[in-house]
Motif scaffolding. Structure first.
Motif, PDB file in Angstrom:
ATOM      1  N   GLY A 212       0.809  -1.215   0.000  1.00  0.00           N
ATOM      2  CA  GLY A 212       0.000   0.000   0.000  1.00  0.00           C
ATOM      3  C   GLY A 212       0.841   1.263   0.000  1.00  0.00           C
ATOM      4  N   ALA A 213       1.972   1.249   0.678  1.00  0.00           N
ATOM      5  CA  ALA A 213       2.830   2.433   0.722  1.00  0.00           C
ATOM      6  C   ALA A 213       3.452   2.700  -0.649  1.00  0.00           C
ATOM      7  CB  ALA A 213       3.916   2.253   1.784  1.00  0.00           C
ATOM      8  N   VAL A 214       3.880   1.640  -1.326  1.00  0.00           N
ATOM      9  CA  VAL A 214       4.436   1.808  -2.674  1.00  0.00           C
ATOM     10  C   VAL A 214       3.335   2.274  -3.630  1.00  0.00           C
ATOM     11  CG1 VAL A 214       5.504   0.616  -4.633  1.00  0.00           C
ATOM     12  CG2 VAL A 214       6.354   0.213  -2.311  1.00  0.00           C
ATOM     13  N   ASP A 215       2.152   1.691  -3.505  1.00  0.00           N
ATOM     14  CA  ASP A 215       1.020   2.127  -4.329  1.00  0.00           C
ATOM     15  C   ASP A 215       0.720   3.604  -4.105  1.00  0.00           C
ATOM     16  OD1 ASP A 215      -1.410   1.676  -6.045  1.00  0.00           O
ATOM     17  OD2 ASP A 215      -2.394   2.228  -4.151  1.00  0.00           O
ATOM     18  N   ALA A 216       0.745   4.030  -2.841  1.00  0.00           N
ATOM     19  CA  ALA A 216       0.486   5.446  -2.540  1.00  0.00           C
ATOM     20  C   ALA A 216       1.540   6.338  -3.190  1.00  0.00           C
ATOM     21  CB  ALA A 216       0.450   5.665  -1.034  1.00  0.00           C
ATOM     22  N   ALA A 217       2.799   5.907  -3.176  1.00  0.00           N
ATOM     23  CA  ALA A 217       3.869   6.692  -3.801  1.00  0.00           C
ATOM     24  C   ALA A 217       3.718   6.733  -5.320  1.00  0.00           C
ATOM     25  CB  ALA A 217       5.234   6.110  -3.422  1.00  0.00           C
ATOM     26  N   LEU A 218       3.259   5.625  -5.901  1.00  0.00           N
ATOM     27  CA  LEU A 218       3.105   5.537  -7.353  1.00  0.00           C
ATOM     28  C   LEU A 218       1.879   6.274  -7.873  1.00  0.00           C
ATOM     29  CD1 LEU A 218       3.919   1.769  -8.016  1.00  0.00           C
ATOM     30  CD2 LEU A 218       5.214   3.731  -8.881  1.00  0.00           C
ATOM     31  N   ASN A 219       0.769   6.187  -7.143  1.00  0.00           N
ATOM     32  CA  ASN A 219      -0.519   6.574  -7.714  1.00  0.00           C
ATOM     33  C   ASN A 219      -1.308   7.639  -6.965  1.00  0.00           C
ATOM     34  OD1 ASN A 219      -0.327   4.538  -9.802  1.00  0.00           O
ATOM     35  ND2 ASN A 219      -0.646   3.048  -8.156  1.00  0.00           N
ATOM     36  N   HIS A 220      -0.786   8.145  -5.869  1.00  0.00           N
ATOM     37  CA  HIS A 220      -1.575   9.084  -5.055  1.00  0.00           C
ATOM     38  C   HIS A 220      -0.695  10.243  -4.580  1.00  0.00           C
ATOM     39  CE1 HIS A 220      -4.697   6.018  -5.091  1.00  0.00           C
ATOM     40  NE2 HIS A 220      -3.774   5.147  -4.727  1.00  0.00           N
ATOM     41  N   GLN A 221      -1.314  11.223  -4.023  1.00  0.00           N
ATOM     42  CA  GLN A 221      -0.624  12.367  -3.442  1.00  0.00           C
ATOM     43  C   GLN A 221      -1.011  12.452  -1.963  1.00  0.00           C
ATOM     44  OE1 GLN A 221       1.595  14.367  -5.056  1.00  0.00           O
ATOM     45  NE2 GLN A 221       1.363  13.007  -6.803  1.00  0.00           N
ATOM     46  N   PRO A 222      -0.456  11.586  -1.122  1.00  0.00           N
ATOM     47  CA  PRO A 222      -0.855  11.575   0.286  1.00  0.00           C
ATOM     48  C   PRO A 222      -0.498  12.871   0.999  1.00  0.00           C
ATOM     49  CG  PRO A 222       0.621   9.747  -0.212  1.00  0.00           C
ATOM     50  CD  PRO A 222       0.552  10.597  -1.419  1.00  0.00           C
ATOM     51  N   GLU A 223      -1.223  13.123   2.066  1.00  0.00           N
ATOM     52  CA  GLU A 223      -0.972  14.292   2.898  1.00  0.00           C
ATOM     53  C   GLU A 223      -0.650  13.825   4.304  1.00  0.00           C
ATOM     54  OE1 GLU A 223      -4.143  17.111   2.591  1.00  0.00           O
ATOM     55  OE2 GLU A 223      -4.092  17.106   0.407  1.00  0.00           O
ATOM     56  N   GLY A 224      -0.331  14.752   5.155  1.00  0.00           N
ATOM     57  CA  GLY A 224      -0.023  14.427   6.542  1.00  0.00           C
ATOM     58  C   GLY A 224       1.300  13.683   6.653  1.00  0.00           C
ATOM     59  N   TYR A 225       1.433  12.919   7.704  1.00  0.00           N
ATOM     60  CA  TYR A 225       2.687  12.214   7.968  1.00  0.00           C
ATOM     61  C   TYR A 225       2.966  11.089   6.983  1.00  0.00           C
ATOM     62  CZ  TYR A 225       3.132  14.811  12.298  1.00  0.00           C
ATOM     63  OH  TYR A 225       3.271  15.812  13.199  1.00  0.00           O
ATOM     64  N   ILE A 226       1.940  10.599   6.302  1.00  0.00           N
ATOM     65  CA  ILE A 226       2.143   9.558   5.295  1.00  0.00           C
ATOM     66  C   ILE A 226       3.110  10.049   4.218  1.00  0.00           C
ATOM     67  CG2 ILE A 226       1.012   8.165   3.515  1.00  0.00           C
ATOM     68  CD1 ILE A 226      -1.522   8.292   5.286  1.00  0.00           C
TER      69      ILE A 226
END
Length: 189
Positions: free
Chosen positions: A111-125
């Motif tokens: 999920g963390a790699v997916d978030a880096a590849l496909n999303h723009q997370p906010e906060g501490y993530i």
């Protein structure tokens, strides 16, 4: 500094053997009796490997490697990224527990790699995904990105002066690996 109780070669062989047993049985087996816990309290811990793994609830190193209590020194953080707290924990285990093998264990469907590849997370993530983006660059393939992320964490560990000293003096080794969720196998990189 304690003398390494287990060589890196011994530790890797135990991990490979344990993963084969897990894949064959596809069930967890961990001795967790009161007697085992008391023995570990009295005699201390003597893990044969340090495992830096993702916090993903499907990735449980003791299960994946068919290990018991006290066998592994496990550090878990989303995306198996490296920062000062993780490095301090690694140095502690290598220096004070005599553990001669460090394995950075990534996994597919992270999920963390997916978030880096496909999303723009906010906060501490974002601290986690920024580190993963640094590791993977322009890579878009999820499995290749997971491998690059593991290799990046291994490189960060390699830069620790204490780890470099332990590698030279005591034969400490650092390996990367990927856990495949579908079949339970661990592939050393």
């Amino acid at each position: 500094m304690v003398q390494y109780e287990y060589s890196a070669q011994y530790a890797k062989a135990k991990l490979v053997e344990g993963n084969r047993a897990y894949v064959a049985e596809r069930k967890a087996s961990c001795e967790a009796s009161a007697e085992t816990l008391l023995k570990l309290v009295e005699e201390g811990q003597h893990p044969f490997a340090i495992i830096v793994a993702c916090s993903d609830s499907r990735v449980i190193p003791e299960v994946i490697f068919h290990a018991g209590l006290g066998d592994l020194f496990v550090i878990r953080v989303a995306g198996n990224v490296m920062e000062s707290h993780q490095l301090g924990s690694i140095e502690y285990a290598a220096e004070h527990l005599g553990t001669g093998l460090i394995v950075v264990l990534g996994h597919d469907h992270c999920g963390a790699v997916d978030a880096a590849l496909n999303h723009q997370p906010e906060g501490y993530i974002k601290y986690i995904t920024n580190e993963i983006v640094k590791a993977i660059g322009d890579e878009k393939d999820e499995v290749k990105a997971c491998c690059l992320n593991v290799k990046h964490s291994c490189e960060i560990i390699e830069h620790s002066l204490q780890i470099q000293k332990d590698e030279k003096e005591y034969g400490l080794q650092i390996l990367g690996a990927i856990y495949h969720l579908e079949d339970g196998t661990v592939e050393f990189l």
